[in-house]
Design a protein around this motif. Structure first.
Motif, PDB file in Angstrom:
ATOM      1  N   LEU A  40      58.818  59.296  47.686  1.00 27.01           N
ATOM      2  CA  LEU A  40      60.078  59.555  48.119  1.00 27.01           C
ATOM      3  C   LEU A  40      60.266  60.289  49.348  1.00 27.01           C
ATOM      4  O   LEU A  40      61.155  59.545  49.916  1.00 27.01           O
ATOM      5  CB  LEU A  40      60.781  60.753  46.908  1.00 27.01           C
ATOM      6  CG  LEU A  40      61.851  61.295  47.234  1.00 27.01           C
ATOM      7  CD1 LEU A  40      63.217  60.042  46.823  1.00 27.01           C
ATOM      8  CD2 LEU A  40      62.166  62.356  46.468  1.00 27.01           C
ATOM      9  N   TYR A  44      62.299  57.495  51.823  1.00 30.86           N
ATOM     10  CA  TYR A  44      63.646  58.049  51.790  1.00 30.86           C
ATOM     11  C   TYR A  44      64.027  59.310  52.370  1.00 30.86           C
ATOM     12  O   TYR A  44      65.257  59.313  52.999  1.00 30.86           O
ATOM     13  CB  TYR A  44      64.288  57.864  50.274  1.00 30.86           C
ATOM     14  CG  TYR A  44      63.976  56.743  49.778  1.00 30.86           C
ATOM     15  CD1 TYR A  44      64.458  55.359  50.249  1.00 30.86           C
ATOM     16  CD2 TYR A  44      63.480  56.454  48.495  1.00 30.86           C
ATOM     17  CE1 TYR A  44      64.412  54.184  49.659  1.00 30.86           C
ATOM     18  CE2 TYR A  44      63.349  55.034  47.930  1.00 30.86           C
ATOM     19  CZ  TYR A  44      63.728  53.837  48.620  1.00 30.86           C
ATOM     20  OH  TYR A  44      63.863  52.827  47.863  1.00 30.86           O
ATOM     21  N   LEU A  45      63.533  60.410  52.193  1.00 31.80           N
ATOM     22  CA  LEU A  45      64.110  61.654  52.846  1.00 31.80           C
ATOM     23  C   LEU A  45      63.887  61.751  54.379  1.00 31.80           C
ATOM     24  O   LEU A  45      62.710  61.515  54.793  1.00 31.80           O
ATOM     25  CB  LEU A  45      62.964  62.795  52.111  1.00 31.80           C
ATOM     26  CG  LEU A  45      63.280  62.782  50.424  1.00 31.80           C
ATOM     27  CD1 LEU A  45      62.571  64.231  50.059  1.00 31.80           C
ATOM     28  CD2 LEU A  45      64.651  62.820  49.972  1.00 31.80           C
ATOM     29  N   ARG A  46      64.962  62.012  55.091  1.00 35.42           N
ATOM     30  CA  ARG A  46      65.063  62.080  56.279  1.00 35.42           C
ATOM     31  C   ARG A  46      65.639  63.432  56.804  1.00 35.42           C
ATOM     32  O   ARG A  46      66.345  63.945  56.234  1.00 35.42           O
ATOM     33  CB  ARG A  46      65.688  60.903  56.828  1.00 35.42           C
ATOM     34  CG  ARG A  46      65.229  59.525  56.741  1.00 35.42           C
ATOM     35  CD  ARG A  46      64.029  59.182  57.320  1.00 35.42           C
ATOM     36  NE  ARG A  46      63.460  58.025  57.149  1.00 35.42           N
ATOM     37  CZ  ARG A  46      62.402  58.000  56.154  1.00 35.42           C
ATOM     38  NH1 ARG A  46      62.097  58.765  55.447  1.00 35.42           N
ATOM     39  NH2 ARG A  46      61.851  56.533  55.874  1.00 35.42           N
ATOM     40  N   LYS A  47      65.262  63.998  57.861  1.00 36.43           N
ATOM     41  CA  LYS A  47      65.560  65.016  58.386  1.00 36.43           C
ATOM     42  C   LYS A  47      67.166  65.129  58.890  1.00 36.43           C
ATOM     43  O   LYS A  47      67.998  66.021  58.442  1.00 36.43           O
ATOM     44  CB  LYS A  47      64.796  65.510  59.725  1.00 36.43           C
ATOM     45  CG  LYS A  47      63.340  66.027  59.528  1.00 36.43           C
ATOM     46  CD  LYS A  47      62.695  66.663  60.590  1.00 36.43           C
ATOM     47  CE  LYS A  47      61.346  66.899  60.423  1.00 36.43           C
ATOM     48  NZ  LYS A  47      60.601  66.239  61.483  1.00 36.43           N
TER      49      LYS A  47
ATOM     50  N   LYS B 252      66.225  68.819  50.648  1.00 36.13           N
ATOM     51  CA  LYS B 252      66.179  67.585  51.434  1.00 36.13           C
ATOM     52  C   LYS B 252      66.914  66.339  50.746  1.00 36.13           C
ATOM     53  O   LYS B 252      66.890  66.071  49.646  1.00 36.13           O
ATOM     54  CB  LYS B 252      64.766  67.045  51.858  1.00 36.13           C
ATOM     55  CG  LYS B 252      64.088  68.160  52.713  1.00 36.13           C
ATOM     56  CD  LYS B 252      64.420  68.034  54.167  1.00 36.13           C
ATOM     57  CE  LYS B 252      63.711  69.146  55.179  1.00 36.13           C
ATOM     58  NZ  LYS B 252      64.572  70.316  54.988  1.00 36.13           N
ATOM     59  N   LEU B 253      67.705  65.513  51.361  1.00 37.27           N
ATOM     60  CA  LEU B 253      68.277  64.460  50.868  1.00 37.27           C
ATOM     61  C   LEU B 253      67.972  62.921  51.530  1.00 37.27           C
ATOM     62  O   LEU B 253      67.838  63.214  52.698  1.00 37.27           O
ATOM     63  CB  LEU B 253      70.047  64.740  50.938  1.00 37.27           C
ATOM     64  CG  LEU B 253      70.380  65.976  49.872  1.00 37.27           C
ATOM     65  CD1 LEU B 253      71.915  66.056  50.295  1.00 37.27           C
ATOM     66  CD2 LEU B 253      70.318  65.478  48.465  1.00 37.27           C
ATOM     67  N   PRO B 254      68.108  62.055  50.662  1.00 43.13           N
ATOM     68  CA  PRO B 254      67.921  60.585  51.418  1.00 43.13           C
ATOM     69  C   PRO B 254      69.136  60.284  52.249  1.00 43.13           C
ATOM     70  O   PRO B 254      69.565  59.311  51.742  1.00 43.13           O
ATOM     71  CB  PRO B 254      67.744  59.835  50.249  1.00 43.13           C
ATOM     72  CG  PRO B 254      68.319  60.392  48.986  1.00 43.13           C
ATOM     73  CD  PRO B 254      68.448  61.995  49.185  1.00 43.13           C
ATOM     74  N   LEU B 255      69.529  61.146  53.332  1.00 41.14           N
ATOM     75  CA  LEU B 255      70.765  60.571  53.791  1.00 41.14           C
ATOM     76  C   LEU B 255      70.613  60.528  55.283  1.00 41.14           C
ATOM     77  O   LEU B 255      69.765  61.501  55.884  1.00 41.14           O
ATOM     78  CB  LEU B 255      71.652  61.777  53.749  1.00 41.14           C
ATOM     79  CG  LEU B 255      72.578  62.163  52.529  1.00 41.14           C
ATOM     80  CD1 LEU B 255      73.444  63.285  52.667  1.00 41.14           C
ATOM     81  CD2 LEU B 255      73.102  60.987  51.876  1.00 41.14           C
ATOM     82  N   PRO B 345      69.869  55.436  51.371  1.00 44.27           N
ATOM     83  CA  PRO B 345      69.192  53.919  51.480  1.00 44.27           C
ATOM     84  C   PRO B 345      69.772  52.788  50.623  1.00 44.27           C
ATOM     85  O   PRO B 345      69.956  51.664  51.102  1.00 44.27           O
ATOM     86  CB  PRO B 345      67.735  54.301  50.800  1.00 44.27           C
ATOM     87  CG  PRO B 345      67.778  55.923  51.269  1.00 44.27           C
ATOM     88  CD  PRO B 345      69.233  56.259  50.891  1.00 44.27           C
ATOM     89  N   PHE B 401      66.171  58.003  43.591  1.00 40.69           N
ATOM     90  CA  PHE B 401      65.148  57.161  44.738  1.00 40.69           C
ATOM     91  C   PHE B 401      63.795  57.673  44.479  1.00 40.69           C
ATOM     92  O   PHE B 401      63.053  56.716  44.870  1.00 40.69           O
ATOM     93  CB  PHE B 401      65.590  57.881  45.988  1.00 40.69           C
ATOM     94  CG  PHE B 401      66.942  57.663  46.298  1.00 40.69           C
ATOM     95  CD1 PHE B 401      67.481  56.310  46.919  1.00 40.69           C
ATOM     96  CD2 PHE B 401      68.211  58.670  46.218  1.00 40.69           C
ATOM     97  CE1 PHE B 401      68.684  56.158  47.209  1.00 40.69           C
ATOM     98  CE2 PHE B 401      69.538  58.203  46.513  1.00 40.69           C
ATOM     99  CZ  PHE B 401      69.782  56.910  47.015  1.00 40.69           C
ATOM    100  N   ARG B 402      63.312  58.786  43.783  1.00 45.06           N
ATOM    101  CA  ARG B 402      62.145  58.896  43.164  1.00 45.06           C
ATOM    102  C   ARG B 402      61.746  58.020  42.356  1.00 45.06           C
ATOM    103  O   ARG B 402      60.522  57.454  42.156  1.00 45.06           O
ATOM    104  CB  ARG B 402      61.753  60.664  42.713  1.00 45.06           C
ATOM    105  CG  ARG B 402      60.535  60.722  42.685  1.00 45.06           C
ATOM    106  CD  ARG B 402      60.380  62.229  41.873  1.00 45.06           C
ATOM    107  NE  ARG B 402      61.249  62.133  40.567  1.00 45.06           N
ATOM    108  CZ  ARG B 402      61.725  63.058  39.831  1.00 45.06           C
ATOM    109  NH1 ARG B 402      61.617  64.138  40.234  1.00 45.06           N
ATOM    110  NH2 ARG B 402      62.406  62.674  38.673  1.00 45.06           N
TER     111      ARG B 402
END
Lengths: 97, 417
Positions: A40, A44-47, B252-255, B345, B401-402
């Motif tokens: 993950l 997918y996780l981005r700063k 933390k987010l997938p953004l 995503p 997402f995981r």
């Protein structure tokens, strides 16, 4: 339109480049042992930094090479560009927000 | 709340229209609330309204760093539709579309919802296949959508160029007749007014600078530029700045946040009776009630918080617009601007609990959050009030997402992203 300083070719207009997202993300060293959480984080996780951000660019319509850049995402100003594999250069204090 | 009606208009006319009151109070923060929403856009104000109206939580506040409706709510191109491919998305967006239909009556505020039809163009064989697949999938989900020939498309939108000698000729179109537009500012104002009437404090010029958590990790309150505010429930609905706010709580987010541009032309007499969108050449256009042509461009290639975008992005869109609608070629563009959109995503939103107790998030709407405003707000309020998701937003978690349970509208290409 941004002017981007390719470390190989010099300053060129933005449409010559493609953006490659956040820089310095390492693929899990032993993929078969990586947990779902590690995948993950890798995938997918981005700063999504508001401030100075290290990112990849590719000079797709020029030399074709990947390189990295430090850009302030609140102004879109480039602070530095550097070759892939190098560590990010130090940036002036106060850049990070 | 001063009720708006023909009678009220008539009555106020005798007073020279001096009797109209401010539509919401300029609240100052109290020491503590039962819940706080971060972000005074349509989604945030709507969530506050539904928390008060449907869940009885009236000791609540909305904090907004600027002015309400000044972010993406006031910057979008106001298109409303629900023709998404996947079952989860169709349920979510159609829930919202149904709420648009009587929103003006519910809020006693004219949101100028206009179901004038949204037409999506196909230019290639691949487009035809993808769009027909959408039409069938939508019908299976009881979402109206129909396939039109180029001639039928031109009949529906007479200024459309269906000549076959252009680079991307129109080879067909899908039409959702229930789709359309709404006046975007009214949505923020209508929700703010209705929420305020139920006792909700709307606090503008109040930027969040931190989230305090107790010894067990649960949220305790918000640090803001207007002081510390205690609350055990915090709902973040901060669009492009969601990553920044959730970072205060270590989530933390997938953004990724990108600038998305729009522009409007000089106003002209009505020439366009519907909304037209084209994924392949990335252009969409409608006409506002003021007469301006409202045109949406694409996102920039890089993430940014600047609320402006590259000129070459909007120039590219205008080239497409001029080819599709030759009648507009000599018109001037009056304004262009950008907003910061938070994209996931899979290009589907997140309306969910976070790993932090008492912290909820509604984000990831990307380039198409306006259409979802009432439904999203309604479901977010439910999630906050009951501490569990509504069945409609249950699939829209962070954990998808995981767990590999993406709702991949990005690949489904409901629009070009």
């Amino acid at each position: 339109m941004l002017i981007i300083d390719c470390p190989y070719c010099g300053p060129r207009p933005e449409p010559e480049f493609t953006h490659g997202g956040e820089a310095h993300i390492a693929r899990p060293a032993d993929p078969s042992q990586a947990t779902d959480q590690q995948w993950l984080e890798f995938l997918y996780l981005r700063k999504n930094t508001r401030g100075v951000f290290a990112e990849r660019w590719r000079h797709a319509r020029g030399c074709g090479r990947f390189f990295n850049a430090l850009r302030d995402t609140t102004t879109d100003q480039f602070l530095a560009t550097y070759r892939a594999g190098q560590k990010p250069p130090a940036v002036p204090v106060g850049g990070e927000r | 709340m001063q009720k708006f009606s023909a009678w009220a208009l008539f009555k106020e006319a005798f007073g020279g229209h001096q009797g109209w009151k401010s539509q919401y109070r300029r609240a100052t923060p109290k020491a503590e609330y039962d819940a706080i929403i971060v972000g005074g856009g349509g989604h945030g104000l709507g969530a506050a309204y539904y928390l008060a109206a449907e869940h009885g939580l009236t000791n609540i506040a909305v904090v907004e760093k600027g002015w309400i409706g000044g972010g993406n709510t006031g910057r979008n191109t106001t298109i409303i539709r629900s023709n998404y491919l996947f079952d989860e998305s169709a349920r979510l967006y159609d829930h919202s579309l149904k709420m648009w239909e009587d929103l003006s009556q519910v809020l006693n505020y004219n949101t100028m919802f206009s179901p004038r039809g949204v037409m999506m163009l196909a230019h290639t064989v691949h487009d035809m296949q993808v769009i027909k697949r959408h039409v069938h999938a939508n019908r299976g989900n009881a979402v109206d959508n129909e396939w039109l020939t180029p001639e039928q498309a031109k009949e529906f939108c007479p200024i459309l160029n269906i000549e076959q000698n252009i680079r991307y000729p129109v080879v067909g179109a899908a039409l959702q007749r229930r789709g359309g537009t709404s006046r975007h500012d009214t949505v923020a104002w209508g929700y703010a007014r209705a929420a305020d009437a139920l006792g909700v404090d709307i606090i503008e010029n109040c930027e969040v600078t931190g989230i305090r958590r107790d010894a067990h990790g649960a949220v305790e309150g918000l640090e803001t530029t207007r002081g510390y505010i205690r609350s055990a429930k915090i709902g973040v609905s901060a669009a492009g700045n969601t990553s920044v706010v959730l970072d205060y709580a270590g989530v933390k987010l997938p953004l990724e946040s990108f600038p998305l541009q729009a522009l409007v032309s000089e106003p002209v007499k009505p020439i366009m009776p519907c909304v037209v969108m084209s994924n392949t050449i990335h252009a969409y256009m409608s006409q506002s009630d003021k007469g301006e042509l409202v045109i949406g461009a694409g996102t920039d290639a890089y993430n940014s918080y600047t609320q402006r975008g590259g000129l070459h992005i909007s120039a590219h869109t205008l080239e497409s617009i001029c080819e599709l609608f030759p009648v507009v070629r000599r018109m001037k563009m009056l304004r262009n601007w950008g907003g910061i959109v938070d994209t996931t995503p899979d290009r589907s939103p997140i309306i969910a609990k976070t790993p932090v107790k008492g912290l909820y998030v509604n984000c990831g709407w990307g380039t198409g959050g306006f259409k979802a405003t009432p439904g999203s707000a309604h479901l977010f309020a439910w999630t906050i009030a009951k501490d569990e998701p509504h069945p409609i937003n249950a699939p829209f978690t962070i954990e998808r997402f995981r767990d590999g349970l993406l709702i991949d509208e990005a690949a489904a290409a409901a629009v070009a992203h």
